[in-house]
Design a protein around this motif. Structure first.
Motif, PDB file in Angstrom:
ATOM      1  N   ASP A 105      -7.033  28.678  46.389  1.00 46.06           N
ATOM      2  CA  ASP A 105      -6.449  28.652  47.728  1.00 46.06           C
ATOM      3  C   ASP A 105      -6.747  30.014  48.342  1.00 46.06           C
ATOM      4  O   ASP A 105      -6.125  31.020  47.958  1.00 46.06           O
ATOM      5  N   VAL A 163      -6.092  31.528  51.171  1.00 47.58           N
ATOM      6  CA  VAL A 163      -4.984  32.213  51.834  1.00 47.58           C
ATOM      7  C   VAL A 163      -4.014  32.780  50.802  1.00 47.58           C
ATOM      8  O   VAL A 163      -3.566  33.926  50.897  1.00 47.58           O
ATOM      9  N   GLU A 183      -3.093  36.903  49.882  1.00 51.90           N
ATOM     10  CA  GLU A 183      -1.734  37.435  49.780  1.00 51.90           C
ATOM     11  C   GLU A 183      -1.524  38.122  48.436  1.00 51.90           C
ATOM     12  O   GLU A 183      -0.863  39.157  48.342  1.00 51.90           O
ATOM     13  N   PRO A 221      -6.115  23.168  53.329  1.00 53.02           N
ATOM     14  CA  PRO A 221      -4.809  22.622  53.732  1.00 53.02           C
ATOM     15  C   PRO A 221      -4.681  21.121  53.523  1.00 53.02           C
ATOM     16  O   PRO A 221      -3.592  20.629  53.203  1.00 53.02           O
ATOM     17  N   ASP A 227      -8.697  24.107  63.685  1.00 51.73           N
ATOM     18  CA  ASP A 227      -7.504  24.734  63.104  1.00 51.73           C
ATOM     19  C   ASP A 227      -7.771  25.230  61.690  1.00 51.73           C
ATOM     20  O   ASP A 227      -7.329  26.315  61.299  1.00 51.73           O
ATOM     21  N   LEU A 228      -8.486  24.408  60.887  1.00 51.03           N
ATOM     22  CA  LEU A 228      -8.779  24.801  59.510  1.00 51.03           C
ATOM     23  C   LEU A 228      -9.695  26.020  59.475  1.00 51.03           C
ATOM     24  O   LEU A 228      -9.496  26.939  58.672  1.00 51.03           O
ATOM     25  N   ALA A 277      -9.961  28.344  61.762  1.00 51.91           N
ATOM     26  CA  ALA A 277      -9.190  29.513  62.205  1.00 51.91           C
ATOM     27  C   ALA A 277      -8.301  30.038  61.081  1.00 51.91           C
ATOM     28  O   ALA A 277      -8.160  31.253  60.890  1.00 51.91           O
ATOM     29  N   GLU A 278      -7.717  29.107  60.316  1.00 53.20           N
ATOM     30  CA  GLU A 278      -6.845  29.507  59.216  1.00 53.20           C
ATOM     31  C   GLU A 278      -7.623  30.219  58.115  1.00 53.20           C
ATOM     32  O   GLU A 278      -7.099  31.117  57.447  1.00 53.20           O
ATOM     33  N   LEU A 279      -8.876  29.838  57.932  1.00 56.46           N
ATOM     34  CA  LEU A 279      -9.699  30.418  56.869  1.00 56.46           C
ATOM     35  C   LEU A 279     -10.340  31.745  57.260  1.00 56.46           C
ATOM     36  O   LEU A 279     -10.767  32.515  56.394  1.00 56.46           O
ATOM     37  N   ASP A 280     -10.425  32.020  58.541  1.00 54.41           N
ATOM     38  CA  ASP A 280     -11.249  33.125  59.030  1.00 54.41           C
ATOM     39  C   ASP A 280     -10.888  34.466  58.387  1.00 54.41           C
ATOM     40  O   ASP A 280     -11.741  35.171  57.841  1.00 54.41           O
ATOM     41  N   ASN A 281      -9.621  34.839  58.410  1.00 54.04           N
ATOM     42  CA  ASN A 281      -9.203  36.121  57.856  1.00 54.04           C
ATOM     43  C   ASN A 281      -9.427  36.174  56.346  1.00 54.04           C
ATOM     44  O   ASN A 281      -9.864  37.198  55.798  1.00 54.04           O
TER      45      ASN A 281
END
Length: 424
Positions: A75, A77, A81, A108, A185-186, A188-192
């Protein structure tokens, strides 16, 4: 050079994190080879308590290179973290943390499908963590998975997500009556996460083979336990990967001929999280006492663990499956104060006694454990680091288990901290 694999010898939660942390000071590489963020490896050192889910447990002790192998599902994201947390503790990952190009990605939609499927099963739920592990492995074997190397080509990544969402959105709308997901959306969530992880992604198989060539020491870290193996565990109440010594080779790219030590980690009693058969489970006061004394709550989910006496029939099966040639006994101190300690030494199934673990779920559910009762000990052994300072009854308990399994213990854990250990 040695290549040692550390394997859970029960249903997971055996204390592998502490042992890998301890042994990593002697290793050049520490490699996590399967599972995902459903695993929680708890480490205690310098008055700190840390729970790792994806980063190998060798990151804090010594200077070993830490590798996430190809058999892990990641995962992105959650991993970012975790990296952030490790850096905030003052530990650097630069130049010593590597992620396999061919490890598969949890997206996701995998987590959403995991949760929806469990909900739909109702009373027949497997008891997953809802972290998307199973659906990610389904994508992998269905040959529609997205790998870490795919994150590095945004255009190709978008195309692959688009293709996958056609079927997934159809299922969400028509089967689960849930809103559809958006590729935008997916992405954008993965970009960082992609920006953070890109420097660590590489060909880890070649890296490890260079290590073997250069006679470097490798420590392979399993997640979960053999009794949760998708092939050899209590199917279907299992995980979606192979937490065995064979799985260590598949999930790292290291050949079987390179393994010379296979260490099994077992508690002095048994626990299990989630649903599924558990032959020695204790549902009354004794089970509650083990849970309380052992702080038996899931590191990832916080769920209370089911507790029971040590099952030597299941443990011998695990030793055979993995070819274990050394063992570690954890949570020995939890047994302090018991007048008597029981260990399961055979089963009765349909009135017939056996010392062979059955492979049929129907038979496993009919097991009546046959116990041998051993004397307990009054004195606390918490923190003991010298074998000779263990009570004679504690020593006898350990020798009884060794004789049954025909494998020796090389480490006895007498507490959660790194230094609360007996090395034999």
């Amino acid at each position: 050079m040695s290549t040692r694999v550390v394997i859970g010898a029960q249903w997971g939660d055996e204390g592998k994190g502490k042992i890998v942390d301890l042994l990593s000071a002697e290793a050049d590489f520490v490699v996590r080879f399967q599972g995902g963020a459903n695993a929680g490896h708890t480490l205690k050192f310098d008055d700190k308590k840390v729970v790792l889910h994806l980063i190998p447990s060798g990151i804090f002790n010594g200077d070993a290179d830490c590798v996430i192998g190809n058999g892990v599902v990641i995962d992105p994201v959650a991993l970012v973290e975790e990296i952030k947390g490790v850096k905030e503790m003052g530990f650097s990952l630069e130049g010593r943390f590597f992620i396999s190009q061919t490890a598969h990605v949890i997206l996701p939609y995998h987590k959403l499908l995991d949760q929806l499927k469990e909900k739909r099963r109702g009373g027949d739920a497997i008891g997953t963590t809802g972290r998307g592990i199973g659906p990610a492995y389904v994508s992998k074997v269905s040959r529609i998975g997205i790998r870490m190397i795919d994150l590095l080509d945004r255009e190709s990544l978008r195309t692959k997500i688009d293709q996958n969402l056609k079927d997934i959105n159809f299922a969400l709308e028509n089967l689960y009556e849930e809103p559809q997901l958006s590729t935008d959306d997916l992405m954008a969530e993965l970009d960082n996460a992609i920006q953070t992880l890109e420097p660590f992604i590489c060909n880890t198989t070649n890296l490890l083979h260079e290590g073997i060539r250069d006679d470097r020491s490798i420590l392979l870290e399993g997640a979960q336990g053999t009794m949760l193996d998708v092939d050899h565990g209590t199917y279907p109440y299992v995980t979606s990967s192979s937490p065995t010594s064979g799985g260590a080779c598949i999930g790292s790219g290291i050949p079987p001929t390179a393994l010379d030590k296979v260490m099994g980690i077992t508690k002095a009693y048994c626990t299990r999280v989630g649903n599924g058969p558990f032959p020695t489970e204790l549902l009354g006061e004794t089970g509650d006492e083990l849970r309380k004394k052992g702080a038996e709550f899931g590191a990832t989910t916080g769920r209370p663990r089911r507790c029971g006496w040590l099952d030597l029939v299941a443990l011998k099966y695990v030793v055979q499956i993995n070819g274990m040639n050394e063992l570690t006994l954890t949570k020995m101190d939890v047994m302090d104060g018991f007048e008597e300690i029981k260990v399961c030494t055979s089963y009765k199934i349909n009135g017939k006694e056996t010392k062979v673990f059955p492979l049929s779920l129907d038979e496993v559910e009919k097991i009546e454990p046959v116990y041998t009762t051993l004397p307990g000990w009054k004195n606390s052994i918490e923190g003991v680091t010298d074998w000779n300072k263990l009570p004679s009854t504690a020593q006898s308990y350990i020798r009884f288990v060794e004789d049954y399994l025909n494998v020796k213990f090389t480490i006895i854990s007498t507490g959660p901290k790194r230094n609360e250990t007996i090395r034999l």
